[in-house]
Design a protein around this motif. Structure first.
Motif, short mmCIF file in Angstrom:
data_model
loop_
_atom_site.label_atom_id
_atom_site.label_comp_id
_atom_site.label_asym_id
_atom_site.label_seq_id
_atom_site.Cartn_x
_atom_site.Cartn_y
_atom_site.Cartn_z
N GLU A 52 0.83 -1.20 0.00
CA GLU A 52 0.00 0.00 0.00
C GLU A 52 0.87 1.25 0.00
N VAL A 53 0.47 2.25 -0.80
CA VAL A 53 1.16 3.53 -0.86
C VAL A 53 0.14 4.65 -0.65
N PRO A 54 0.59 5.83 -0.23
CA PRO A 54 -0.35 6.95 -0.12
C PRO A 54 -0.95 7.29 -1.47
N CYS A 55 -2.24 7.52 -1.54
CA CYS A 55 -2.88 7.85 -2.81
C CYS A 55 -2.55 9.28 -3.26
N GLN A 56 -2.22 10.16 -2.32
CA GLN A 56 -1.87 11.54 -2.63
C GLN A 56 -0.60 11.90 -1.89
N LEU A 57 0.28 12.66 -2.58
CA LEU A 57 1.48 13.20 -1.93
C LEU A 57 1.60 14.67 -2.30
N ASP A 58 1.67 15.53 -1.30
CA ASP A 58 1.82 16.96 -1.56
C ASP A 58 3.07 17.20 -2.38
N GLY A 59 2.90 17.93 -3.48
CA GLY A 59 4.02 18.26 -4.33
C GLY A 59 4.33 17.24 -5.39
N PHE A 60 3.68 16.06 -5.33
CA PHE A 60 3.98 15.00 -6.30
C PHE A 60 2.73 14.50 -7.02
N GLY A 61 1.54 14.80 -6.49
CA GLY A 61 0.32 14.43 -7.18
C GLY A 61 -0.33 13.17 -6.67
N SER A 62 -0.94 12.41 -7.59
CA SER A 62 -1.75 11.24 -7.24
C SER A 62 -1.13 9.96 -7.80
N TRP A 63 -1.26 8.89 -7.01
CA TRP A 63 -0.74 7.59 -7.42
C TRP A 63 -1.65 6.98 -8.46
N VAL A 64 -1.06 6.37 -9.50
CA VAL A 64 -1.82 5.69 -10.55
C VAL A 64 -1.43 4.22 -10.52
N ASN A 65 -2.38 3.37 -10.11
CA ASN A 65 -2.11 1.93 -10.06
C ASN A 65 -1.75 1.41 -11.45
N GLY A 66 -0.89 0.42 -11.48
CA GLY A 66 -0.47 -0.16 -12.74
C GLY A 66 0.75 0.54 -13.30
N ARG A 67 0.74 1.87 -13.26
CA ARG A 67 1.91 2.62 -13.70
C ARG A 67 2.91 2.80 -12.56
N ASN A 68 2.44 2.62 -11.33
CA ASN A 68 3.30 2.67 -10.15
C ASN A 68 4.06 3.99 -10.04
N CYS A 69 3.34 5.08 -10.30
CA CYS A 69 3.93 6.41 -10.25
C CYS A 69 2.92 7.42 -9.71
N TYR A 70 3.45 8.51 -9.20
CA TYR A 70 2.63 9.68 -8.88
C TYR A 70 2.67 10.63 -10.07
#
Length: 308
Positions: A79-97
């Motif tokens: 599990e990862v945070p769905c939102q990170l200040d300054g980095f945006g939103s997590w997109v499952n499958g792409r494994n990136c913010y």
């Protein structure tokens, strides 16, 4: 006959050791620790072998271990945070913010991947598993990333795209002419669109559009002798019919000649305050910008000749 002993397996994948916060791991009672950027790769997972069912998670038997909403599939669906200040939103499958790049790259930039600028959007990417990936192009906002659009960031972008100038200075006596100490000086700002407003600009990312409107709300005149005059409006343009009257709303009288200045003139600077109201993405706000212009003014003493 001896009963099988529980086997405890601890899996640790360490990317960073920093100030962290925990969240629940997928499939088990383990813990994921994330650094400030969302690197969630310290996974401590207790796996209990149940007699007669090798490899079966005890937690799964109890119905626990559902896949988290935001998970890194390259790290055991941690599990990862769905939102990170300054980095945006997590997109499952792409494994990136992801978050929209602000400002967007200029036309022809390789980040557009051959698409026309404005056709879709370029997103800044933060990928814990792939630090070399820093941006990506999307025709439509990737799942989850649309929520990362910050309307205020778009408002700042809209202001950057504006042409906001310093005051279009009007002054009497005119630059190049000569004033006299003790006589009224009239100052005003001409009604020039990009020097007074309103100026309207918009900026978009994903499905969010922000519209910003800029207007000058005051002008501060630095008269060159250490005095400032604050004028709430544009001031009144001088006409010969006014004679030696004082300006009704934006004027000054010099007490000393400009010959005392190193240049022999007063350097008059007018600084305008642009107030920018913006709205979009369900939000409203206000920004401020300063712009200035300057002229040089020759102010002399009155020469009195006495004859006998």
């Amino acid at each position: 006959m001896l009963s099988p002993r529980p086997v405890h397996v601890v899996v640790l994948t360490v990317f960073l050791a920093a100030a962290c916060w925990p969240s629940n791991a997928y499939a088990g009672d383990g813990t994921v620790v994330c650094d400030a950027k969302g690197v969630c790769h310290i996974i401590a997972e207790d796996t209990v072998t149940t007699p007669g069912r090798p490899g079966q998670h005890a937690a799964a038997e109890n119905g626990a271990g559902a896949r988290p909403k935001c998970a890194d599939s390259l790290q055991g669906n941690a599990e990862v945070p769905c939102q990170l200040d300054g980095f945006g939103s997590w997109v499952n499958g792409r494994n990136c913010y992801f978050q929209p790049a602000t400002p967007q790259p200029p036309a022809g930039d390789p980040a557009w991947e051959g698409h026309d600028a404005g056709d879709g959007a370029v997103y800044d990417a933060y990928c814990p598993d792939n630090p070399n990936m820093t941006s990506d192009y999307f025709a439509q906002p990737p799942d989850g990333a649309a929520a990362a659009v910050d309307p205020q960031t778009l408002a700042v972008q809209a202001v950057r795209d504006m042409t906001l100038l310093g005051p279009d200075i009007g002054i009497a006596p005119e630059p190049g002419g000569r004033g006299v100490i003790g006589m009224p000086v009239w100052m005003w700002a001409n009604d020039t669109p990009h020097a007074w407003g309103p100026v309207v600009e918009s900026a978009s990312a994903g499905d969010v559009t922000v519209i910003a409107t800029a207007k000058v709300t005051r002008v501060v005149w630095s008269m060159g002798d250490g005095t400032q005059v604050v004028c709430a409006g544009r001031g009144t343009a001088y006409k010969a019919a006014f004679g030696k009257k004082d300006s009704p709303d934006c004027g000054y009288r010099y007490a000393l000649p400009s010959a005392m200045e190193p240049s022999g003139k007063y350097h008059v600077t007018a600084t305008s305050t642009w107030t920018i109201a913006w709205q979009g993405g369900g939000q409203t706000g206000q920004l401020t910008e300063l712009r200035d212009s300057a002229v040089d003014l020759d102010v002399a003493e009155v020469q009195v000749l006495n004859s006998r």
